[in-house]
Structures are given as structure tokens and as C-alpha cells.
Design an enzyme around this catalytic site. Structure first.
Site, PDB file in Angstrom:
ATOM      1  N   ASP A 287       0.868  -1.175   0.000  1.00 18.94           N
ATOM      2  CA  ASP A 287       0.000   0.000   0.000  1.00 18.94           C
ATOM      3  C   ASP A 287       0.906   1.225   0.000  1.00 18.94           C
ATOM      4  OD1 ASP A 287      -2.137   1.705   0.004  1.00 18.94           O
ATOM      5  OD2 ASP A 287      -3.184   0.776   1.670  1.00 18.94           O
TER       6      ASP A 287
HETATM    7  C1  BGC Z   1      -5.089   3.215   0.270  1.00 19.58           C
HETATM    8  C2  BGC Z   1      -5.244   2.212  -0.839  1.00 19.58           C
HETATM    9  C3  BGC Z   1      -5.131   2.888  -2.171  1.00 19.58           C
HETATM   10  C4  BGC Z   1      -3.800   3.591  -2.237  1.00 19.58           C
HETATM   11  C5  BGC Z   1      -3.517   4.262  -3.574  1.00 19.58           C
HETATM   12  C6  BGC Z   1      -3.877   4.096   0.087  1.00 19.58           C
HETATM   13  O1  BGC Z   1      -3.885   5.163   0.959  1.00 19.58           O
HETATM   14  O2  BGC Z   1      -5.039   2.546   1.502  1.00 19.58           O
HETATM   15  O3  BGC Z   1      -6.462   1.532  -0.695  1.00 19.58           O
HETATM   16  O4  BGC Z   1      -5.292   1.980  -3.209  1.00 19.58           O
HETATM   17  O5  BGC Z   1      -3.761   4.581  -1.228  1.00 19.58           O
HETATM   18  O6  BGC Z   1      -4.268   5.389  -3.748  1.00 19.58           O
END
Ligand code: BGC
Length: 754
Positions: A287
Site C-alpha cells: 500500500d
Molecule cells: C489506500 C489504498 C489505495 C492507495 C492508492 C492508500 O492510501 O489505503 O487503498 O489503493 O492509497 O491510492
């Protein structure tokens, strides 16, 4: 034109001869072929190029497109996220293909969570439809729209089992149940990826967040999770297993720690379970900076150490942070990470790029967006899914549906909010496409029959200055429809709440409405189960609409005026208040199971009650032990009677199945559809089992007076469960089985598994 790079020439000219085929190798998509191409390309790559493939950045954070082009040209980047525009994507892709040494295309990621331009209900709402086909269709539409903008990878579905309405990200999940989350996992993976990932209108899915993110302590986002191995295998992992089975191209690790180990550094979960046991052959992405965040967790000493732990755990691509880019070489030199891990990671990334057809067809047709964005057919599906996501919680005196032409006072801060009705994670949705409840009511019911007065400018508004106008609107009407809830910003990532009651002066607004002696219909738009306990008595009818998306207005107008009959069922238990959280249907029995005869409500306890004079069972004195609304609950404009449960055998052996059936009768006046649910309970296990577990469901549509036998086939495998070590075991013993309208009711039968 694809530049004839060294690699390209080798594929087209050399490989076909080498592998004894004469066709055009670039159009052959068999797995074998892909593997050969991966292997061959890998053997050409320098270490820098390999590490590049393992890095993903956001152009905004990386200092703009020109900077990005430099690293792409040097073969030092595998992926970007949040690069917007087909032209921009093509431009960067051209640098990758034509100007980098090996011409490896980029994979372009974006959060396409519940629609791209056409916004469908939030995932929690989609789950409330229990309609796999429709969820799949919505994801296929989202894929097409996103693909037309050059996106070939979405960070969805999110399939974190969530049992805490305080957690803002419950909005993005399919709720509390592993089976329902698995349904959404399968439907979305199939929808995004279609039958052929190399089709230019399909995109790679990403099952997230691996794993246990939904168990954040106290519902506070990113928080610690403590998950027993029993729960991990039986509750949190099954949707991921299903996503892998459905062919999910990628998986994203989570921000949380589990029992002391950050999910993004969890070698056992990622390498042993996901990759080895489930046989996942796509790639794992972290993530956003979740590798780097292992420093804050207190698990990694510094960025270099974080990179070491991330790769050791099995993360193939690093999102946003730069530990791989900055330190992998050094770590390899020092023998702290294996070259084998790097090669495996790169092979996985290349595999998905080949499967996506990016080597053969790297550019997006820039004219596609014109016909694909804002497409009437897409809006129809959005309306249908929005309709099916709405759950009718209450309908006293059959106030709903309203007759067309009824004089309606339309009040509440969410009635005309084109942006807010879209919900969380809608980067590319456009509020100008939205059709609001006010617009749809005016169109359907005639604007001379709709008296609109918001009362509150927004949900948190505490001023009652708009109430006088509300009174005037109600005075001219027969019925009040109050659209209340919370704006999009109050749910989603990092948007947790400690209290679930309606914010601002919405409670007072509802009180005012109810005091006028006219029936009140409450429509709730929210990213979570809201606290209805203190206000629900003020309304005769409640339609729970979540955040319904672009087509909220037409969907709700159709439901309110009876063009459509509600079918939604709750994907999550509604608590009486936040103090009851966590409360979910598949709980354990305890040694002192709660029951009504042993519970005295706090207001009824005698003033000088003697200790131990009350029943000692598992409840709270104020809320008792039942939720406000159980999982699976949802009414219709008609009523259904369940009768004659039947099982084809009183016992079955392991490896066999039996049939469980019941008759469902439409006892009301209109045609309606009911989602009939099958639950079981394993009475005695080597590990205690939940009081009920959802095993299957079916939707049945019935005309007034019509009966149908609904038959479920239940096989012994559906009766097994995972031991804490991950072994799946089917244990002989006695079982209960229910055919039920929700998790708290139903007809029960018994059988034995021998
Ligand atoms: C989130 C993810 C997301 C990623 C990219 C993160 O803060 O937890 O679910 O896909 O950002 O935007």
C-alpha cells in the site's frame, strides 16, 4: 508504431523459430507463451532495470512528468499511479516503449473503486444488493471507462471483512461476512478483468488489503489488529482466496500490523499463504508507503531495513516509498536479500504486463473516451444497482410506496447534493453527471407536488435557521421525505467516527418533521451503518441508501413511488449504538449465552437490587444482546412467508451433499423479490464454531400469492472450517441448518455429518 527494440526483435523473429511455431508470437497468449517471454526478457535485464520494475510512483509526488520521463527512459520504473489522461499515459508509455533499452511498458494504476466516471453505489451498498451479476457488470463498466483513459490496473476490490461501523473504510468493503466479501471479490475481479485480460477494455484487479485491515482496534484507521489464527483463516483470508481463484492479477498488502507484525512485512502471510498455498502467480504491491511505514510501526530500523523486510516478506512492487529503488542493490551486495526474490518479483510483474497485452498493444485509443464516458447504458446499470443496494428497514402502515402526485415535503441536507451522493473514493466521478433526489422527485412527481426545504445546509450544520422553511414545506404536504445522513468526506480512508448518531441538527430536524402529524419517510445516505436507535421511531419508513452514486435520484424516486420494489438486504449488522460494537451475526455462543429471560433492562432494575439477582448471561444492561437490525435483513413492499423446510436426508457422509428446501410465498399485493439465505451451525467442533454462518443465498421473484420451492444443495465441504494452522477440516457431527430471510430468523432443520 512499436519501436523494434532488441527484445521485440527477439520475440518476433527468434522465439517462433526457437519454439517451433511459425505464427506471430506477439499474438499468442497462452500461459506457456507468456512464461517463455517472461523468462527471456528477465534474462536480458540489468539489476537496475529489475529494481525499476519493482517501483511505482505518483507523478504528482515525484515532481512531474518530465522527471518521470527520465527514470522511465532509464528503465527505472515499472508503474505509475494517478497519471491522468489518455494522451498523457500514451506519452509516457511511448517513452517506456521507444526510449528505454528494453521497451518494457508501464502498468498504469488508479483507484477505480466503485466506478470510474459513472459512479455506482459504494461497495458496502453494492454488497447490499447481493446481486453478483450486477456487481460484475458494474466492475466491467468501470474497467471500460478507466481503460479508455489509459488505466490498466485498478486498486480494487477491497475485500476486508469489516465488523466495525466506526471504521470509515467499512464504506469500501462488502461488510461483515466472509461469504459476501467473497462474492464481491469474485464478481469484481471477473468484471474488471473479463475473460481476457489482454482485451483493451479490461483492466487488472487488485485484491486489497492483505490482510486483516478491517479489524482495526476501536475502528480507528491504520490501527493495530489482534487476530487469532482461527479468525484469520476463517474470516479474513477466505475473500482473498476467492479473489485468487477468480484470477486476480494483483494483491495489495495492508497498513495494519497483525499480532505484532506489519502486514507489509508478513512473510508467512504473503509468501507462505498467498503465494505458495493459494498459488497466487500475479504480483503483490505494497500500500502507499506501507513498506516505509514499518519504521513507524517499530518493525524496521530505517528505510533500508524496511526494504529488506518488504522484499523478504514477498512484496514485489513498492508503492510510493523508495526503499527498493534506494537500497535493494546494497542489500543484495550485503547478502541480506536474495537475487531469487528479485527475479521472482520481476517475473510476476512482467507476467501481468504480458497478460494485459501491454507488450503487444501498449497504447490506448485516445478517441475511446468520447463514447465510453457518460454513456446512457452505463447510467442504466448504475441506476439499477443503486436501486438494488437500498435496504428498506421499516415501513409502518405501508407508508411506502407513495402514489404518484402525492404532495411531498422533501427535506434534509442530503436531498440535493450531487457530489456527496457519490460517496468516498470517486477520483474521476463528476458531480455534474449526478441526478439528485430533488431533481428526480421533481421529474417523476411533478415539481408542483414537491416542496423542497433542506432545513440544514449540510449534515454537520447545527443551525436551525432553515427550520421555518421546513415547517412551511410540511404544511403544504401530505408526506415528509427526509434525506439525511453524512457527506462523502465522513467515511472512507482515515474517516473513522467514534459516534454513529446523525451529526449536526439532523436529529432535531427529524423531530420537527415527526411533530407535524404527517408520516415521515427517512432516506439515509451514509458510508456506514448510522446510529438510528435514537431517531428511527420518528419515521414510519426508512430506506437505507448508503451513498448510491451518480443515479441516486432516479433510483430513490423509483423506490419511493413504487416503480421498483426494494430488494436490498443488510451486508452488516446495525448496532443499537457504538457501545455495542463489535456486534455481528456470526459470533460465538459463550458459556453463558444471552437470552431474553435472563436480561433485565437497566430501567427495570429495582432501586435496591441485590447483587446476583439478575441473570448472569452475555448481554449489556442497556442494549441487551440483539442488534438494531440483523445481518441479512431487508423488507419489501410485499411480504414473504417461509414454510415447510425440508432436507433430503437426515445425515450425509463426507464427500456427499444434501438438499435443503423451503417454500417461499408472496403474501402481499405486489410482485417482489426475496433473497433467501442459507445458514448452518456446527454444534460441536474441535474449535468452537459461530452460532450461524452464511453458506449460500438465492433470489426468488414472486407474484402476489405465488409460492416457490427454493432448493439449496449443501455439500460436506461447505461444512468444514480452517484449523488455526490453516488446514481445512470437515468434522463429523450434528448441524443445524436454516433457510432464512435474515441472520436472526428463519426455519430450522437438523442433520448429521458422518
Ligand atoms: C489506500 C489504498 C489505495 C492507495 C492508492 C492508500 O492510501 O489505503 O487503498 O489503493 O492509497 O491510492
Amino acid at each position: 508504431m512499436i519501436k523494434l527494440t532488441k527484445y521485440f526483435l527477439m520475440v518476433v523473429l527468434v522465439l517462433p523459430v526457437f519454439f517451433g511455431c511459425t505464427g506471430n508470437a506477439s499474438t499468442v497468449k497462452s500461459d506457456d507463451d507468456v512464461e517463455k517471454r517472461v523468462e527471456s526478457l528477465l534474462s536480458e535485464m540489468t539489476l537496475d532495470e529489475k529494481i525499476g520494475q519493482m517501483s511505482q510512483v505518483d507523478p504528482g509526488v515525484f515532481g512531474g512528468l518530465e522527471n518521470l520521463k527520465k527514470v522511465v527512459r532509464n528503465g527505472q520504473l515499472g508503474s505509475v499511479l494517478n497519471l491522468i489522461g489518455a494522451k498523457e499515459v500514451n506519452e509516457l508509455q511511448r517513452v517506456a516503449i521507444e526510449e528505454s533499452r528494453l521497451g518494457i511498458p508501464l502498468i498504469i494504476g488508479r483507484d477505480v473503486i466503485h466506478g470510474y466516471r459513472t459512479i455506482f453505489p459504494i461497495p458496502l451498498g453494492m454488497a447490499a444488493s447481493w446481486n453478483e451479476d450486477l456487481v460484475r457488470e458494474s466492475a466491467a463498466i468501470a474497467a471500460k471507462e478507466a481503460a479508455s483513459m489509459g488505466i490498466n490496473w485498478t486498486f480494487a476490490p477491497m475485500i476486508d471483512v469489516s465488523r466495525d461501523p466506526r471504521w470509515g473504510r467499512i464504506a469500501e468493503s462488502a461488510g461483515e461476512d466472509p461469504l459476501l466479501n467473497s462474492m464481491v471479490a469474485r464478481a469484481m475481479v471477473q468484471g474488471y478483468q473479463g475473460d481476457d485480460l489482454s482485451d483493451p477494455l479490461t483492466i487488472a484487479a487488485c485484491a486489497k488489503h492483505f490482510v486483516g485491515y478491517g479489524a482495526a482496534e476501536g475502528g480507528r484507521d491504520y490501527n493495530t489488529t489482534v487476530i487469532s489464527d482461527l479468525q484469520l483463516h476463517n474470516v479474513y483470508l477466505p475473500p482473498f482466496k476467492e479473489a485468487v481463484k477468480a484470477g486476480a492479477a494483483t494483491v495489495m498488502t495492508a497498513f495494519n500490523e497483525i499480532n505484532g507484525i506489519p502486514a507489509s512485512g508478513h512473510k508467512h502471510n504473503i509468501r507462505d499463504i498467498l503465494k505458495n498455498e493459494y498459488g497466487f502467480d500475479g504480483f503483490v504491491v505494497s500500500d502507499w508507503a506501507s513498506i516505509q511505514e514499518m519504521i513507524s510501526h517499530g518493525f524496521a530500523r530505517d528505510l533500508k531495513h524496511a526494504g529488506e523486510l518488504g522484499l523478504a516478506a514477498g512484496i514485489d512492487m513498492e508503492m510510493a516509498s523508495r526503499s527498493y529503488n534506494d537500497y535493494l542493490k546494497e542489500l543484495l551486495d550485503e547478502g541480506k536479500v536474495d537475487m531469487e526474490w528479485v527475479d521472482d518479483a520481476v517475473a510476476r510483474i512482467l507476467r501481468i504486463k504480458f497478460r494485459l497485452g501491454l507488450f503487444d498493444n501498449p497504447y490506448v485509443d485516445e478517441s475511446l473516451a468520447d463514447s465510453l464516458l457518460v454513456n446512457v447504458e452505463h447510467l442504466k446499470v448504475a441506476r439499477k444497482l443503486a436501486e438494488e443496494s437500498v435496504v428498506l428497514l421499516k415501513n409502518e402502515n405501508q407508508v411506502l410506496p407513495l402514489k404518484k402526485g402525492t404532495k411531498v415535503a422533501l427535506i434534509g441536507p442530503m436531498a440535493n447534493q450531487p457530489y456527496e451522493q457519490l460517496g468516498t473514493w470517486i477520483f474521476d466521478g463528476d458531480e455534474n453527471d449526478s441526478q439528485t433526489v430533488l431533481e428526480a422527485f421533481n421529474a417523476f412527481n411533478g415539481d408542483n407536488n414537491v416542496f423542497f426545504a433542506e432545513g440544514l445546509e449540510y449534515s454537520r450544520d447545527k443551525s436551525t435557521k432553515g427550520f421555518a422553511e421546513v415547517e412551511r414545506a410540511i404544511a403544504q404536504s401530505e408526506v415528509v421525505v427526509a434525506v439525511v445522513g453524512e457527506e462523502a468526506i465522513l467515511s472512507g480512508e482515515a474517516k473513522s467516527l467514534a459516534e454513529l448518531d446523525f451529526v449536526g441538527a439532523q436529529g432535531e430536524l427529524l423531530k420537527l418533521a415527526a411533530s407535524k402529524g404527517k408520516p415521515v419517510v427517512m432516506i439515509v445516505m451514509s458510508g456506514r451503518p448510522a446510529g438510528l436507535f435514537k431517531t428511527q421511531h420518528l419515521a414510519k419508513s426508512i430506506l437505507y441508501a448508503w451513498h448510491p452514486g451518480t443515479m441516486a435520484g432516479p433510483a430513490l424516486a423509483n423506490l419511493v413511488f413504487g416503480e421498483t420494489v426494494p430488494v436490498g438486504k443488510l451486508p452488516v449488522t446495525f448496532p443499537k449504538g457504538e457501545g455495542q460494537v463489535p456486534i455481528y451475526y456470526a459470533h460465538k455462543m459463550t458459556g453463558r449465552p444471552a437470552d431474553a429471560s435472563t436480561w433485565t433492562h437497566i430501567d427495570e432494575i429495582p432501586v435496591q437490587a441485590v447483587q446476583h439477582s439478575l441473570g448472569n448471561t452475555s448481554h449489556t444492561l442497556d442494549y441487551g444482546f440483539t442488534p438494531l437490525y440483523p445481518f441479512g435483513y431487508g423488507l419489501s413492499y410485499t411480504s414473504f412467508e417461509y414454510s415447510d423446510i425440508n432436507i433430503s436426508a437426515k445425515s450425509l457422509s463426507i464427500g456427499e451433499s444434501l438438499k435443503v428446501s423451503a417454500t417461499i410465498t408472496n403474501t402481499g399485493d405486489v410482485e417482489g423479490a426475496e433473497t433467501v439465505q442459507l445458514y448452518t451451525r456446527d454444534l460441536v467442533g474441535s474449535y468452537t464454531r459461530p452460532v450461524r454462518e452464511l453458506k449460500d443465498y438465492q433470489r426468488v421473484t414472486l407474484s402476489p400469492g405465488e409460492s416457490k420451492e427454493v432448493v439449496f444443495e449443501l455439500n460436506s465441504d461447505q461444512l468444514g472450517f480452517y484449523f488455526p494452522d490453516g488446514e481445512f477440516v470437515v468434522e463429523p457431527g450434528d448441524f443445524h441448518v436454516w433457510i432464512a430471510p435474515n441472520a436472526a430468523e428463519g426455519l430450522r432443520a437438523e442433520f448429521e455429518l458422518q
